[in-house]
Design an enzyme around this catalytic site. Structure first.
Site, short mmCIF file in Angstrom:
data_model
loop_
_atom_site.label_atom_id
_atom_site.label_comp_id
_atom_site.label_asym_id
_atom_site.label_seq_id
_atom_site.Cartn_x
_atom_site.Cartn_y
_atom_site.Cartn_z
N SER A 76 15.61 -6.65 -23.51
CA SER A 76 15.39 -5.40 -22.79
C SER A 76 14.16 -5.56 -21.90
O SER A 76 13.50 -6.60 -21.93
CB SER A 76 15.19 -4.25 -23.77
OG SER A 76 13.90 -4.37 -24.35
N LYS A 77 13.85 -4.52 -21.18
CA LYS A 77 12.74 -4.58 -20.22
C LYS A 77 11.42 -4.95 -20.89
O LYS A 77 10.52 -5.49 -20.24
CB LYS A 77 12.60 -3.24 -19.49
CG LYS A 77 13.81 -2.94 -18.62
CD LYS A 77 13.41 -2.33 -17.28
CE LYS A 77 14.60 -2.22 -16.35
NZ LYS A 77 15.57 -1.18 -16.75
N ARG A 78 11.31 -4.64 -22.19
CA ARG A 78 10.07 -4.99 -22.90
C ARG A 78 9.79 -6.49 -22.84
O ARG A 78 8.67 -6.93 -22.95
CB ARG A 78 10.20 -4.61 -24.39
CG ARG A 78 9.93 -3.17 -24.71
CD ARG A 78 10.01 -2.96 -26.21
NE ARG A 78 11.34 -3.31 -26.72
CZ ARG A 78 11.56 -4.21 -27.68
NH1 ARG A 78 10.56 -4.86 -28.23
NH2 ARG A 78 12.79 -4.44 -28.10
#
Ligand code: GLU
Length: 431
Positions: free
Chosen positions: A201-203
């Site tokens: 994910s963007k994390r």
């Protein structure tokens, strides 16, 4: 049998790195077997599908070098084909109408079995499968139905896709059976995970492929990196050209378990490709990056920029990193790293040393790295200090940073006027 595969993006967003990896595996498989790589645009969701997304996806594929064969197929232009196929099932009593929709009733208690080329034998009882929508009441086909109609009509031999689609496969097999068409081989490739092994994910870093292009990763590095997400050439080789990948790609070495997306590894790989890339590759990319930052003007000299590139190319991970490290050579507005200032410019004698060095450099008849180095060493000797005591503060005064390429070469390229100005500005602030 000619291998024929397809990549089937939905233009409801930009190209996700996971989808780019799926496209790449399909492309490598096709090219390895001298088969065909088709593009199918799954754009039947007219609300969420957008032209800009389609353009961006195609652009990303082109940038990666994943050329497709023939023209892309658009599902939105084939609504009639899906309807006719569904009506065929209706007329054979294998489907039923539900208002305007066409449904496919699933008989419970049957076993659907298939061999996945990565996961092996899969078995599902139809008790677990609900009746399937073929055509929705708005006239558009459901994903599983359109997928089966198209994959069979286009004679796709291998469906290579993310293993989030594994549960769709038994549903699709029921449809192949009903349509009396031969199913392809199925190859479900492992999900991409972040370094903490949760779903990417963007994390974990950008998930939009184009973002990597913007930051200044080279397509060769991205292709190399994505190829190793779930596949390995055997041994511990990590740097593989696209030709190597095409030659060696083989489904038998695709893993079952999640592939970890390690940004640090991608950056390392990119630095390797950047180091090898010739100036012809670098120059247009850097010119673009400098223009985007307003650091390029009519007076900018490509030959001089080429020298800056040679100076830094072995020490940067991305083009963005290059611009950050070399900022002081392109603009007067560059940041001073507070730690570097604290460490190198707060010494009691720093101001006096910089002033003396500036005076010495001013008298140099020739501005090149050898003369600059000579002046530095001679002055250090006279002042009874180490050359490093001039070199470190000078680097911070001229670039704002405590680390960088060989200082004497750097000053040679920075130019006399600019070097003297920055040394004196720093000295003034310090004294
Ligand atoms: N449009 C689907 C997706 O992007 C395609 C799945 C498939 O390859 O069958 O997930």
């Amino acid at each position: 049998m000619t291998v024929r595969v397809r990549f089937a993006p939905s233009p409801t967003g930009t190209l996700h790195v996971g989808s780019a990896r799926t496209a790449l595996f399909n492309w490598l498989f096709a090219r390895h077997h001298q088969g065909e790589f088709l593009l199918r645009i799954e754009d039947t969701d007219s609300v969420r599908s957008r032209e800009e997304f389609l353009e961006e996806i195609l652009d990303s594929l082109r940038w990666l070098g994943l050329n497709w064969d023939g023209e892309p197929t658009f599902q939105s232009k084939r609504l009639k084909v899906y309807r006719e196929a569904a009506e065929g099932l209706l007329s054979r009593g294998l489907a039923r109408l539900d208002g305007k929709a066409i449904l496919f009733p699933v008989t419970p208690g049957q076993v659907v079995q298939f061999e996945d080329l990565v996961h092996g034998t899969n078995q599902v009882n139809t008790l677990e499968i609900k009746d399937q929508v073929l055509i929705k009441s708005d006239g558009t086909p459901a994903y599983n139905f359109a997928c089966v109609v198209d994959d069979s009509e286009f004679k796709i031999t291998h469906v290579i896709r993310g293993d989030d689609h594994l549960s769709n496969t038994p549903k699709q097999l029921l449809l192949y059976r009903a349509l009396q068409r031969t199913p392809p081989h199925f190859v479900h490739i492992p999900l991409i995970l972040g370094t903490d092994r949760s779903r990417l994910s963007k994390r974990h870093g950008a998930t939009n492929l184009n973002e990597y292009r913007r930051i200044g990763y080279l397509p060769e590095a991205i292709v190399n990196f994505l190829a190793l997400l779930g596949w390995s050439p055997g041994g511990d080789r990590e740097i593989l050209s696209v030709q190597d990948l095409v030659r060696e790609f083989d489904l038998s070495r695709v893993g079952k378990t999640g592939a970890v997306f390690d940004l640090a590894k991608l950056s390392w790989m990119n630095s390797q490709y950047l180091k090898q890339a010739p100036l012809e590759t670098w120059l247009p990319l850097i010119q673009q990056a400098l223009q985007a930052r307003g650091w390029w003007n009519d007076a900018s000299d490509p030959a001089w920029v080429g020298k800056v590139i040679e100076l830094y190319k072995g020490r940067v991970e991305t083009l963005e990193d290059f611009c950050r490290q070399a900022q002081g050579l392109f603009t007067e507005e560059f940041p001073f790293d507070p730690e570097a200032v604290q460490l190198r410019l707060k010494e009691p004698q720093a101001g006096a040393h910089l002033e003396a060095f500036a005076d010495r450099l001013e008298r140099l008849p020739l501005w090149d790295s050898t003369s600059i180095e000579g002046a530095c060493r001679a002055l250090a000797e006279e002042l009874k200090i180490k050359a490093a005591d001039l070199i470190h503060p000078t680097r911070v005064a001229v670039t704002g940073r405590s680390v960088g390429p060989s200082l004497f070469h750097l000053l040679g390229i920075a130019g006399k006027e600019r070097t003297l100005k920055r040394l004196r500005q720093a000295a003034e602030r310090l004294c």
